[in-house]
Structure formats: C-alpha cells, structure tokens
Design a protein around this motif. Structure first.
Motif, short mmCIF file in Angstrom:
data_model
loop_
_atom_site.label_atom_id
_atom_site.label_comp_id
_atom_site.label_asym_id
_atom_site.label_seq_id
_atom_site.Cartn_x
_atom_site.Cartn_y
_atom_site.Cartn_z
N TYR A 53 -43.84 -42.11 -25.88
CA TYR A 53 -43.14 -41.29 -26.86
C TYR A 53 -42.49 -42.13 -27.97
O TYR A 53 -41.98 -41.58 -28.94
N VAL A 54 -42.47 -43.45 -27.81
CA VAL A 54 -41.81 -44.32 -28.79
C VAL A 54 -42.83 -44.87 -29.77
O VAL A 54 -43.78 -45.56 -29.37
N ASN A 55 -42.65 -44.54 -31.03
CA ASN A 55 -43.52 -45.04 -32.09
C ASN A 55 -42.81 -46.17 -32.83
O ASN A 55 -41.82 -45.94 -33.53
N VAL A 56 -43.28 -47.40 -32.63
CA VAL A 56 -42.72 -48.52 -33.38
C VAL A 56 -43.35 -48.48 -34.76
O VAL A 56 -44.47 -48.97 -34.99
N ALA A 57 -42.64 -47.86 -35.68
CA ALA A 57 -43.16 -47.67 -37.04
C ALA A 57 -43.13 -48.96 -37.84
O ALA A 57 -43.84 -49.08 -38.85
N LEU A 58 -42.32 -49.90 -37.40
CA LEU A 58 -42.23 -51.19 -38.06
C LEU A 58 -41.78 -52.23 -37.05
O LEU A 58 -40.79 -52.03 -36.35
N SER A 93 -41.24 -36.50 -36.31
CA SER A 93 -40.68 -37.14 -35.12
C SER A 93 -39.34 -36.51 -34.76
O SER A 93 -38.75 -35.77 -35.55
N ALA A 94 -38.86 -36.82 -33.57
CA ALA A 94 -37.55 -36.32 -33.16
C ALA A 94 -36.45 -36.97 -33.99
O ALA A 94 -35.44 -36.34 -34.31
N PHE A 95 -36.62 -38.25 -34.32
CA PHE A 95 -35.70 -38.95 -35.21
C PHE A 95 -36.31 -40.28 -35.60
O PHE A 95 -37.30 -40.74 -35.03
N VAL A 96 -35.71 -40.91 -36.61
CA VAL A 96 -36.06 -42.27 -37.02
C VAL A 96 -34.82 -43.13 -36.87
O VAL A 96 -33.77 -42.82 -37.46
N TYR A 97 -34.92 -44.20 -36.12
CA TYR A 97 -33.78 -45.09 -35.89
C TYR A 97 -33.99 -46.39 -36.67
O TYR A 97 -35.09 -46.96 -36.69
N PHE A 98 -32.91 -46.88 -37.29
CA PHE A 98 -32.92 -48.25 -37.78
C PHE A 98 -31.52 -48.85 -37.67
O PHE A 98 -30.52 -48.14 -37.64
N CYS A 99 -31.47 -50.17 -37.58
CA CYS A 99 -30.21 -50.91 -37.52
C CYS A 99 -29.92 -51.41 -38.93
O CYS A 99 -30.66 -52.23 -39.47
N THR A 115 -44.11 -41.45 -38.20
CA THR A 115 -44.80 -40.24 -37.79
C THR A 115 -44.84 -39.26 -38.97
O THR A 115 -43.79 -38.95 -39.54
N PRO A 116 -46.02 -38.78 -39.37
CA PRO A 116 -46.11 -37.90 -40.54
C PRO A 116 -45.34 -36.59 -40.32
O PRO A 116 -45.34 -36.02 -39.24
N THR A 117 -44.67 -36.14 -41.37
CA THR A 117 -44.00 -34.85 -41.35
C THR A 117 -45.03 -33.75 -41.63
O THR A 117 -46.20 -34.02 -41.90
#
Length: 444
Positions: free
Chosen positions: A160-165, A197-203, A187-189
């Motif tokens: 379920y985890v998409n490493v987009a970068l 996606s459920a969310f996009v996370y970044f630090c 993940t395309p909208t």
C-alpha cells in the motif's frame, strides 16, 4: 565551569531554549504564580492548565495565521509517533469516503436494498478497492521520511506504500538532492486518470541530512473540489516549525515534535483540518476495519486525532510544564515580532543561515556543504571538513569545544558536522561560529 552565556550550543535536538524561558521555567517548576505548586504538579484538568492550553493555541494560531477550519492538537509520542498517527487517522478517512460513495451508488442503482444486504455489498466493494487502489504516497528525501515510509509499511503493508520519490536514486545512493517534480511518481488523482492516494507525506526539513524544501511543491497544489482530485498533504515540520511563514491551508496535517524550535521533549503538535474529523468525516467502525484486514487499524486511542480533538488535547495526562514552555516560546515570538508574526523570525533564521553558509562557501577546499545548494536547510547545516578526513574533523571538533562551540558533530549515521540553527540560537553565537570557521580555515 562555563556560564550559560559563554556556551554556544548548536545541537540538533533537544535544542537550546531562550534563556528567559529557561529562567522563568525554573521558577514555574517550583512555584507557579505563587500558587504553592509547580507546573509539574498541577492537574491537567485544572483551570490553570486549561488557560495554559488556550494561550498556547492562540499564540500558535497568531504566529502561523492558522485558519478557523483547523484544529490544534497537543499530543505525545514525538514526530515518530505521528508517523503512525497519520496512517491511523487518514487511511480511515479514505475508507469512509469510499464507503459513503459506495453506499450512495448502490442505493441509487438498487433502491430499497435492505440494510444487511447493503452493508455486505458495500463491504465487498470496499475490500476490492482497498486491495486494488489504496495507496499512501511518500516523498523520501532523508532519514526521517525514510523512517516514516517504513513505519507505514509496517502498519498496513508495503504493497500500500507508494514511494513516489527516493532522492537517493539521483545522488549515488545518498541523500542531498531532490529531483525535479516531473520525476516524482505520485498516485494519479481522478483528474489525472487515477483514483488518488490516501495522503502524500513529506518531511519539510530533514534534520540528519540538512535538506529542506524551499517552498510548497507545485505538484501537491489543490486540483479541484472533488475528493478524488484532492491530495491530502501531510508535512513533518518537527525541525523547522515556526521558523518561516507557512500557508496552512495547503495541508491536511502538519505535525512536529517540540524539542527543536518550540520547547522541550514530551509535547507533539498537530494541526489538522477539521473536515477530516467527526462530525464532518465519520470514523469507520472498528469491526469494518478489522474485516477489511488492514494491518495496524484501528490504532491506539492516544494517537487518534478525533479523540484528542474531542477532549481538547486532554484525553490522557498532558505534561503541562512542557506545554507551558512551548507556550512561552510562542508567546515571546508573538510579542517580539508583532504584526510580522512568524515572518519576523524567518528573517532572523535566514540571516543566520546565510552567515554560516557564506563562511563555508568561502573556503571550498576546507569545507564541503553536503546537500545541493538548491535544497540547503536553514535549520540544520551539514558539512564535511577536508572531504571528511577523520583527523581533520576531530581537530575541528576539538578546536570548537575549546571555544565552547558545542553540539557540532553530525548525526552518527552520516558523520561530518552539523550546525543546527534553531530559533533560540542567538545571532551572536552564530557570529562566534562564523569566526571559528574563518580561523580554522586560515590555520589559526
């Protein structure tokens, strides 16, 4: 024995606090407002504690211009706890939105469907959508975002985890660059032909690696009003909270531990958009989450945003002394910068960072800044001495210690040097460091 004023501390966290807050805190810990009790002793449900909580919320709202449609939560567990919390809270939002949509579409196609049958049809559709469409997007730009993605995979499963970068792929296996956004595999909208996606996370700022996003990523900007066109953006701002102006309205969740820019260890801040909480978005019943068999859901109640919000951050015992420290730091910034708000502190942070980077760049044969110039952190300035020569770096640290410049050793996982330029690091301490950088480079 050196005095507090003689030591210049650049540690990455726990970080220095304003001396005025430390001194006031020492008194408050013993006898707060002549009450005969210290702040570590009073009830978290007392009027005194509630006022401290209300004041802290008000000052944070003022500093960041937080819109009214956001909830401010004070929690525990640090940034690492929030790695789990965002999964625990936002995956159910994704499920609930899908559940509502499925129920409405099934009833429209089959009016009069009995409740038990309807629930079964909804479940079957949800299970298929979870298996085929649930994705959590992660932008991995350093050690902390990597840990966040690993925690998500541990909780719900790596599929379920998409490493987009993964920024290491563009930098010989090391962190220090952020590839251009067109290379990211988000993940395309719906508008882009996908389901979102459920969310996009970044630090936002990577403490270990000295990498900071210079602005909000354009690819994460809102695309429309439809839920399937929206990217729920989660930002970990543990190490650059209240150091620059932020458009809070662009985020679903902003979180961070307090022990860098805001206070002492033990308080975690979360700013959460209210429409992601009940009654706007209901929490799926635990029985449904169990049946869908998504690992780690539902999670512990102390990380549940809905529960914490409903109880005004007082569901469990909040450390009021720690909260008071954070509140005082924020109150002082409000008082110091007035109408400038956090932009006033941003100007100070930028000036200090420019002084340090200026000295490092002046002597490229002696100092090598680790991250690419385009993504240099203002908060955590990571560099090597003489290309990472062990003897030279030990000499640099020893010389710094003699001048009472402390906390400059890099994180154990990457080595080198790291000068953390948090809000409470005074300009004069930065100037002392800059003078040492000059002197060391010139063999003095």
């Amino acid at each position: 024995m050196p005095s507090r004023q003689e030591v210049s501390y650049f540690g990455a966290g726990p970080a220095p606090l304003p001396t005025s807050v430390v001194e006031a805190g020492a008194k408050a810990f013993v006898n707060y407002n002549d009450s005969g009790l210290g702040l570590g002793e009073i009830s978290h449900r007392s009027p005194t504690a509630n006022k401290i909580l209300a004041d802290a919320k008000a000052n944070l709202s003022t500093l960041l211009d937080i819109p009214d449609n956001y909830e401010i939560l004070f929690m525990q567990g640090g940034g690492s706890g929030e790695f789990s919390a965002v999964v625990q809270n936002l995956v159910p939002v994704w499920i609930e939105r899908r559940r509502r949509r499925a129920e409405a579409e099934i009833l429209k196609a089959n009016p009069g469907t009995e409740k038990d049958q309807l629930n079964e049809l909804v479940y079957q559709r949800l299970q298929k959508e979870v298996d085929e469409e649930l994705k959590l997007d992660y932008l991995i730009t350093g050690s902390w975002s990597l840990k966040a993605s690993q925690e998500a995979a541990k909780l719900v499963g790596s599929k379920y985890v998409n490493v987009a970068l993964d920024a290491r792929k563009a930098n010989d296996g090391k962190f220090g660059k952020i590839p251009t956004e067109e290379t990211w595999s988000l993940t395309p909208t719906k508008r882009e032909g996908g389901k979102g996606s459920a969310f996009v996370y970044f630090c936002d700022n990577e403490t270990v690696d000295g990498v900071e996003f210079q602005s909000f990523p354009k690819s994460l900007e809102a695309q429309g009003q439809d839920e399937e066109d929206e990217r729920l953006v989660v930002a970990d701002m543990s190490s650059n909270f209240i150091s620059r102006k932020v458009d809070v309205s662009k985020y679903a969740v902003i979180f961070g531990g307090a022990q860098k820019n805001i206070g002492v260890t033990g308080i975690t801040l979360a700013i959460v958009r209210k429409d992601l909480l009940p009654p706007h978005t209901a929490t799926p019943p635990p029985t449904l989450l169990h049946r869908l068999n998504i690992g780690g859901l539902p999670g512990p109640v102390v990380l549940d945003y809905a529960t914490i919000a409903k109880n005004n951050s007082l569901y469990n015992t909040l450390p009021i002394f720690n909260l008071w420290i954070a509140g005082q730091v924020m109150a002082d910034l409000v008082s110091e910068f007035g109408a400038q708000k956090v932009s006033g502190q941003e100007a100070v942070a930028n000036k200090k960072a420019q002084l340090i980077y200026g000295a490092l760049d002046k002597y490229p044969a002696v100092y090598q800044v680790v991250p690419d110039k385009s993504i240099r952190s203002r908060m955590n300035i990571c560099f090597r001495v003489s290309g990472g020569d062990d003897a030279k770096e030990k000499e640099f640290i020893a010389g710094a210690e003699k001048r009472l410049l402390q906390g400059l050793k890099g994180h154990r996982s990457v080595g080198g040097m790291r000068a953390s330029n948090y809000n409470a690091v005074p300009l004069e301490n930065v100037q002392k460091l800059v003078q040492y950088l000059e002197d060391f480079a010139n063999g003095q």
